[in-house]
Scaffold this active site. Structure first.
Site, short mmCIF file in Angstrom:
data_model
loop_
_atom_site.label_atom_id
_atom_site.label_comp_id
_atom_site.label_asym_id
_atom_site.label_seq_id
_atom_site.Cartn_x
_atom_site.Cartn_y
_atom_site.Cartn_z
N ILE A 93 1.27 7.28 19.39
CA ILE A 93 1.01 6.24 20.39
C ILE A 93 0.79 4.92 19.68
O ILE A 93 0.02 4.83 18.72
CB ILE A 93 -0.24 6.62 21.23
N HIS A 109 -4.82 19.77 20.58
CA HIS A 109 -4.25 20.30 19.34
C HIS A 109 -4.58 21.79 19.25
O HIS A 109 -5.72 22.18 19.49
CB HIS A 109 -4.83 19.54 18.14
C1 GRF Z 1 0.44 22.79 22.79
O1 GRF Z 1 0.25 23.87 21.91
C2 GRF Z 1 -0.45 21.63 22.41
O2 GRF Z 1 -1.66 22.03 21.83
C3 GRF Z 1 0.38 20.89 21.40
O3 GRF Z 1 1.70 21.01 21.86
C4 GRF Z 1 1.83 22.18 22.66
C5 GRF Z 1 2.41 21.78 23.97
O4 GRF Z 1 2.70 22.89 24.77
N1 GRF Z 1 -0.07 19.53 21.24
P1 GRF Z 1 3.09 22.71 26.29
O5 GRF Z 1 4.32 21.80 26.34
O6 GRF Z 1 1.92 22.11 26.99
O7 GRF Z 1 3.40 24.09 26.77
#
Ligand code: GRF
Length: 208
Positions: A93, A109
């Protein structure tokens, strides 16, 4: 009702979890805008199905980084966005947006930061690294976004066990189930105006 924008790059299961939390009254918000980084994203189908406006911004379509950032900020302002959820968004960002939404941008995360985070630590790589290290626990971090990768102040963190027979995929699934619970919870703390940030100290107020 807090107006949220969700930024996505992939399948959007966390976005779906946010929509469900709103539907079940666990999150007092409205997703008014979905922003992606490319035209074809699984999460856009979820937006379509739910009648939520979606769009994407590709840096290469802009003359400068500044223009790119300003276009994102203008879209957020047009939809009167108050809070931003990065739900699997793969781009950094920009400063303009971070300044415009100071302490109002949350990222999720799939590990316990500051371990297993930073540039290049995303997707299955995170879970491979956790297993490779031999960690006994992993988990989820929802944190504020600053101008580095995964370094903002944590808002909520939750553990999941690492099992002896885990593969990156089984661990990812256990972590993801927890992600779907805590991202709406963290957003709700902001919607209830319960979060106070003082440097790296984050206080969750009892009432709004
Ligand atoms: C998730 O594991 C999140 O923690 C990470 O990216 C992934 C996204 O998954 N930042 P989704 O597209 O929400 O299924």
């Amino acid at each position: 009702m807090t107006k949220i924008a969700v930024f996505v790059s992939g399948r959007g299961s966390n976005f779906q979890a946010i929509i469900e939390a709103i539907g079940e009254g666990r999150l007092a918000a409205e997703v008014v805008l979905v922003i992606g980084d490319k035209p074809e994203i699984g999460a856009f189908d979820i937006a379509k199905k739910n009648g939520i406006h979606y769009t994407y911004f590709n840096k290469n379509d802009f003359e400068s980084e500044e223009n790119y950032d300003s276009a994102i900020l203008a879209a957020l302002e047009k939809y009167q966005v108050q809070l931003i959820a990065l739900a699997g968004y793969m781009k950094k960002i920009g400063q303009t947006v971070i300044r415009g939404y100071k302490n109002r941008i949350l990222n999720i995360h799939p590990a316990l930061l500051p371990s297993f985070g930073g540039a290049g630590m995303f997707g299955v790589r995170v879970h491979k690294a956790v297993l490779g290290y031999g960690s006994k626990v992993s988990g989820v971090t929802v944190h504020l976004v600053d101008d580095e990768y995964d370094t903002g102040v944590p808002i909520l963190q939750r553990c999941v066990p690492v099992l002896e027979d885990d593969t990156p995929e089984t661990l990812a699934a256990r972590v993801l189930a927890e992600e779907h619970k805590i991202f709406p919870e963290a957003l709700q703390l902001f919607c209830e105006n319960k979060i106070e940030v003082n440097g790296r100290k984050l206080i969750v107020r009892k009432a709004g």
